[in-house]
Design a protein around this motif. Structure first.
Motif, short mmCIF file in Angstrom:
data_model
loop_
_atom_site.label_atom_id
_atom_site.label_comp_id
_atom_site.label_asym_id
_atom_site.label_seq_id
_atom_site.Cartn_x
_atom_site.Cartn_y
_atom_site.Cartn_z
N TRP A 46 3.13 9.44 -24.17
CA TRP A 46 2.02 9.44 -23.15
C TRP A 46 1.14 10.73 -23.03
O TRP A 46 -0.01 10.72 -22.71
N ASN A 47 1.98 11.77 -23.17
CA ASN A 47 1.35 13.08 -22.86
C ASN A 47 0.88 13.76 -24.30
O ASN A 47 0.13 14.81 -24.35
N SER A 48 1.08 12.96 -25.31
CA SER A 48 0.38 13.49 -26.48
C SER A 48 -0.53 12.62 -26.93
O SER A 48 -1.51 12.96 -27.90
N TRP A 49 -1.44 11.67 -26.13
CA TRP A 49 -2.38 10.87 -26.63
C TRP A 49 -3.85 11.35 -26.24
O TRP A 49 -3.93 12.17 -25.39
N ARG A 50 -4.59 11.22 -27.22
CA ARG A 50 -5.89 11.74 -27.10
C ARG A 50 -6.72 10.60 -27.20
O ARG A 50 -6.63 9.76 -28.06
N GLY A 51 -7.93 10.57 -26.11
CA GLY A 51 -8.87 9.70 -26.00
C GLY A 51 -10.08 10.02 -26.83
O GLY A 51 -10.04 10.47 -27.86
N ASP A 52 -11.07 9.78 -26.18
CA ASP A 52 -12.29 10.15 -27.14
C ASP A 52 -12.54 11.57 -26.90
O ASP A 52 -13.55 12.31 -27.74
N LYS A 53 -12.32 12.38 -25.80
CA LYS A 53 -12.45 13.65 -25.91
C LYS A 53 -11.19 14.53 -25.65
O LYS A 53 -9.97 13.91 -25.77
N ASN A 57 -7.10 20.59 -23.42
CA ASN A 57 -7.50 21.67 -24.49
C ASN A 57 -7.08 22.87 -23.92
O ASN A 57 -7.57 24.08 -24.05
N ARG A 58 -5.98 22.87 -23.00
CA ARG A 58 -5.29 24.27 -22.57
C ARG A 58 -3.81 24.31 -22.92
O ARG A 58 -3.32 23.39 -23.78
N GLN A 59 -3.22 25.35 -22.68
CA GLN A 59 -1.87 25.54 -23.15
C GLN A 59 -0.94 24.44 -22.58
O GLN A 59 0.12 24.23 -23.52
N PHE A 60 -0.86 24.30 -21.54
CA PHE A 60 0.21 23.31 -20.89
C PHE A 60 -0.71 22.03 -20.47
O PHE A 60 -1.59 21.99 -19.75
N ILE A 61 0.32 20.94 -20.12
CA ILE A 61 -0.03 19.81 -19.37
C ILE A 61 0.99 19.73 -18.25
O ILE A 61 2.19 19.59 -18.42
N GLY A 77 6.46 14.79 -13.87
CA GLY A 77 6.93 14.30 -15.24
C GLY A 77 7.14 15.53 -16.14
O GLY A 77 7.17 15.26 -17.41
N GLY A 78 7.12 16.55 -15.58
CA GLY A 78 7.37 17.64 -16.17
C GLY A 78 6.16 18.65 -16.75
O GLY A 78 5.01 18.10 -16.82
N ILE A 79 6.34 19.80 -17.31
CA ILE A 79 5.35 20.84 -17.95
C ILE A 79 5.40 20.64 -19.34
O ILE A 79 6.55 20.96 -19.88
N TRP A 80 4.35 20.27 -20.00
CA TRP A 80 4.58 20.40 -21.53
C TRP A 80 3.62 21.35 -22.03
O TRP A 80 2.48 21.62 -21.82
N GLN A 81 4.08 21.86 -23.26
CA GLN A 81 3.22 22.81 -23.79
C GLN A 81 2.51 22.18 -25.14
O GLN A 81 3.43 21.58 -25.92
N VAL A 82 1.17 22.32 -25.24
CA VAL A 82 0.65 21.81 -26.55
C VAL A 82 0.77 22.75 -27.62
O VAL A 82 0.07 23.97 -27.41
N ASP A 95 0.64 17.72 -30.41
CA ASP A 95 2.14 18.00 -30.27
C ASP A 95 2.47 18.55 -29.14
O ASP A 95 2.20 19.64 -28.86
N VAL A 96 3.41 17.92 -28.23
CA VAL A 96 3.55 18.55 -27.23
C VAL A 96 5.47 18.71 -27.05
O VAL A 96 5.94 17.81 -27.60
N VAL A 97 5.68 19.82 -26.54
CA VAL A 97 7.08 20.02 -26.10
C VAL A 97 7.62 20.52 -24.66
O VAL A 97 6.45 20.86 -24.32
N PRO A 98 8.39 19.90 -24.32
CA PRO A 98 8.81 20.07 -22.73
C PRO A 98 9.07 21.39 -22.41
O PRO A 98 10.04 22.08 -23.45
N ARG A 99 8.55 22.02 -21.41
CA ARG A 99 9.24 23.50 -20.93
C ARG A 99 9.94 23.44 -20.00
O ARG A 99 9.82 23.19 -18.73
N HIS A 100 11.34 23.07 -20.25
CA HIS A 100 12.36 23.02 -19.29
C HIS A 100 12.73 24.06 -18.25
O HIS A 100 13.25 24.14 -17.16
N ASP A 101 12.03 25.32 -18.78
CA ASP A 101 12.28 26.49 -18.05
C ASP A 101 11.14 26.55 -17.16
O ASP A 101 11.10 27.65 -15.87
#
Length: 275
Positions: A46-53, A57-61, A77-82, A95-101
């Motif tokens: 869900w956090n790696s889905w790209r729509g039309d735009k 476009n930043r470091q984190f979600i 739901g967490g902070i994800w690093q792109v 491509d996203v990875v969870p930042r557990h820290d």
């Protein structure tokens, strides 16, 4: 009481301008809070889905899942690093990875209050941060809505599928050793089907059959399923208990009450019962 601003919980030195908010809402099939609670791999998708735009476009979600009952309440739901981006729209292009820290202990425990206007659900974090407040922090990670009580069940088939798939102990314990009469009502037409659980089959087992087959091997519901399709069934067919008893109750009494409720709802003529 003065609300606690979310900003007070952010890690020291964390810059909101490096974050995009992902305020996940119902996608027509699944509620995001259920995905977050039950399926970590799907939540990552869900956090790696790209729509039309290129929204992320930043470091984190900074991800949030909307509550099922209160649209202004969001579960963290967490902070994800792109780590990578591809230009392909309408697919899993990040491509996203969870930042557990980064606030890891608050995942699935922190509820945030945020009123969002408009349809845009991917916002710059700094534009919303002043409006984001701590609603509550759970002692344990959220795993789904608790069993509401036998007389307060009003859940869709999709809800029950999640509950049965999880083998939720509070629901199972409450329903496994109970006979009962239930109603399934179509939210779009109001047409009802009345059924019962008796013999050695408790309500939990009977409803588990519905989650696997959708129609529960009932002729009238099989016909409706063929006509309306699976999505209609999962999202619009709601279950409720009309009466319930211990497993010591005579089957004859259960069947008598089932027949009574069929008459009350005129379920043979106006609903989906065929007998």
């Amino acid at each position: 009481m003065q609300p606690i601003p979310l900003a007070s919980l952010l890690p020291a030195g964390f810059d909101p301008t490096t974050c995009k908010l992902h305020c996940a809402v119902f996608n027509g099939e699944n509620y995001p809070i259920d995905v977050l609670a039950n399926d970590p791999e799907e939540w990552q998708r869900w956090n790696s889905w790209r729509g039309d735009k290129n929204d992320f476009n930043r470091q984190f979600i900074f991800s949030l899942a909307q509550d099922r009952h209160d649209p202004a309440l969001w579960l963290f739901g967490g902070i994800w690093q792109v780590t990578a981006r591809r230009p392909d729209p309408r697919t899993f292009s990040y491509d996203v990875v969870p930042r557990h820290d980064l606030m890891g202990p608050f995942v699935r425990r922190l509820y945030i209050r945020l009123h969002l206007a408009g349809r845009q659900r991917r916002r710059t974090m700094e534009s919303c941060l002043d409006e984001m407040a701590v609603a509550s922090i759970l002692e344990e990670a959220f795993v789904g809505d608790p069993f509401p009580g036998h007389d307060r069940i009003n859940h869709t088939l999709a809800d029950l599928q999640v509950i049965v798939r999880q083998q939720r102990p509070d629901w199972r314990i409450a329903l496994e050793h109970m006979k009962g009469v239930y109603v399934i009502h179509d939210q779009t037409t109001g047409a009802r089907y009345v059924g019962s659980a008796y013999g050695d089959t408790g309500i939990w087992q009977r409803w588990s059959t519905y989650t696997a087959t959708l129609h529960g091997n009932n002729v009238g519901l099989e016909e409706l399923l063929q006509d309306k399709g699976e999505d209609h069934f999962r999202l619009n067919m709601k279950f409720a208990l009309l009466e319930f008893w211990s497993m010591r109750t005579a089957d004859a009494h259960v069947l008598q009450r089932e027949s009574y409720w069929k008459e009350v709802f005129n379920a043979r003529l106006l609903g989906h019962n065929k007998n």
